[in-house]
Design an enzyme around this catalytic site. Structure first.
Site, PDB file in Angstrom:
ATOM      1  N   GLN A   1      -5.016  -1.831   9.395  1.00  0.00           N
ATOM      2  CA  GLN A   1      -4.852  -3.142   8.759  1.00  0.00           C
ATOM      3  C   GLN A   1      -5.430  -4.236   9.657  1.00  0.00           C
ATOM      4  OE1 GLN A   1      -3.534  -3.673   5.582  1.00  0.00           O
ATOM      5  NE2 GLN A   1      -4.255  -5.761   5.904  1.00  0.00           N
TER       6      GLN A   1
ATOM      7  N   LYS B   1       0.839  -1.207   0.000  1.00  0.00           N
ATOM      8  CA  LYS B   1       0.000   0.000   0.000  1.00  0.00           C
ATOM      9  C   LYS B   1       0.874   1.257   0.000  1.00  0.00           C
ATOM     10  CE  LYS B   1      -3.844  -2.479   2.002  1.00  0.00           C
ATOM     11  NZ  LYS B   1      -4.610  -2.920   3.185  1.00  0.00           N
TER      12      LYS B   1
ATOM     13  N   ASP C   1     -11.256   2.393   3.468  1.00  0.00           N
ATOM     14  CA  ASP C   1     -11.482   0.951   3.298  1.00  0.00           C
ATOM     15  C   ASP C   1     -12.970   0.660   3.054  1.00  0.00           C
ATOM     16  OD1 ASP C   1      -9.254  -0.686   3.216  1.00  0.00           O
ATOM     17  OD2 ASP C   1      -9.037  -0.807   5.399  1.00  0.00           O
TER      18      ASP C   1
END
Ligand code: NAP
Length: 294
Positions: free
Chosen positions: A96, A52, A119
């Site tokens: 995460q 990322k 997200d």
């Protein structure tokens, strides 16, 4: 049969994003800025977060990585999230997953300001997606929709079977495939309790497998001419590889591919698109595309 090249498609989209960012900066706007919180040292999570950060560089974004050890308390993590919510320089951020068992993932997701939830896991974004309002879409299903579009795979009126009903892949995938503005398909969702799963799969024009069971989908489960999207990524031991494992999809590629009109491989299919969609969501956040600036 066409193999869907997610790696090449993602590279094209990243170039498109980088060009737009260069124009934004030339016009005096700041670079999009993504932050990522990583807890612990899980191998998979380390790889995802590293990729990322690399994707941010490729797109011309600023990125900030915040690391905590496994023993971080829920309170410390929530304090960090509040700081990012209030930090005007951060356009969007992710935590995460998975998190250690002593931390509530749901509490963490709900602590993120939905306007920075790139997200797309916050209930506000999930709810808005389901009623067709502008919002951050969960990156994996969004990437699959993008692949279907860029490869001109017909979806309207087709029968789409989604294997898996998780909150981050199966459910949003099924919703998007059903919605008029996205898949416009007739959708069946299968899970571990589904009876006649093989027969249902054999009826699919589009089969999307997201269960995390290596090579579960075999040739006898696929209708000739179907488009097959393989989301599964399971690490299986492989001593011939430098890392001692290889990534395996949910589809038995060698026997299923010859039957298909389109098929996405693992690796190189859905995976690269997922990170790329996170970049698109961050760009949208920087431009206040879905939620107006205060
Ligand atoms: P998950 O939360 O573990 O959900 C798995 C789903 O599959 C559940 O709904 C489960 O059913 C269903 N399932 C499991 N075994 C089954 C079986 N034998 N028959 C039918 N259904 C079965 O997994 P996830 O997070 O959705 O991820 C799924 C896979 O996609 C994993 O391999 C993951 O690594 C991969 N993934 C890849 C990306 C990417 O970017 N490439 C992104 C996210 C996930 P129940 O609900 O009944 O338990």
């Amino acid at each position: 049969m066409t193999i869907i090249d997610g790696k090449a498609t993602a590279a094209t989209i990243k170039q498109e994003i980088a060009a737009e960012v260069a124009e934004m900066v030339a016009n005096g706007m700041k670079r999009p800025h993504l932050a990522a919180i990583l807890v612990g040292h899980d191998g998979g999570s380390e790889t995802y977060v590293r990729n990322k950060v690399l994707a941010c560089e490729a797109c011309g974004f600023d990125s900030t990585l915040i690391r905590f050890e496994d023993d971080v308390t829920e309170e410390e993590l929530l304090t960090c999230i509040n700081g990012l919510n209030e930090n005007e320089d951060i356009d969007g951020f992710i935590v995460q997953l998975p998190l250690p068992a002593h931390i509530s993932e749901q509490k963490v997701i709900e602590a993120i300001d939905y306007r920075k939830d790139v997200d797309g896991f916050h209930p506000v974004n999930v709810g808005r997606m389901n009623i067709g309002l502008p919002c951050y879409l969960s990156a994996t299903p969004k990437g699959i929709i993008e692949l279907l579009r860029r490869y001109n795979i017909p979806t309207s009126g087709k029968h789409c079977v989604v294997l898996g009903r998780s909150n981050i892949v199966g459910k949003p995938m099924a919703s998007l495939m059903m919605m008029k503005n996205f898949g416009d398909a007739t959708v069946t969702v299968c899970h571990s309790r589904t009876a006649n799963l093989k027969e249902i799969c054999r009826n699919a024009d589009i089969l999307i497998a997201a269960i995390g069971r290596p090579e579960f989908v075999t040739a006898e489960m696929v209708k000739p001419g179907a488009a097959v999207i393989d989301v599964g990524t399971t690490r299986v031991p492989d001593t011939s590889r430098p890392k001692g494992f290889r990534l395996c999809g949910d589809v038995k590629f060698d026997e299923v591919a010859p039957l298909c009109s389109f098929i996405s491989p693992v690796p190189g299919g859905v995976g690269p698109m997922t990170i790329c969609m996170l970049m698109l969501n961050t760009l949208a956040a920087a431009k206040h595309e879905y939620y107006p600036a205060e």
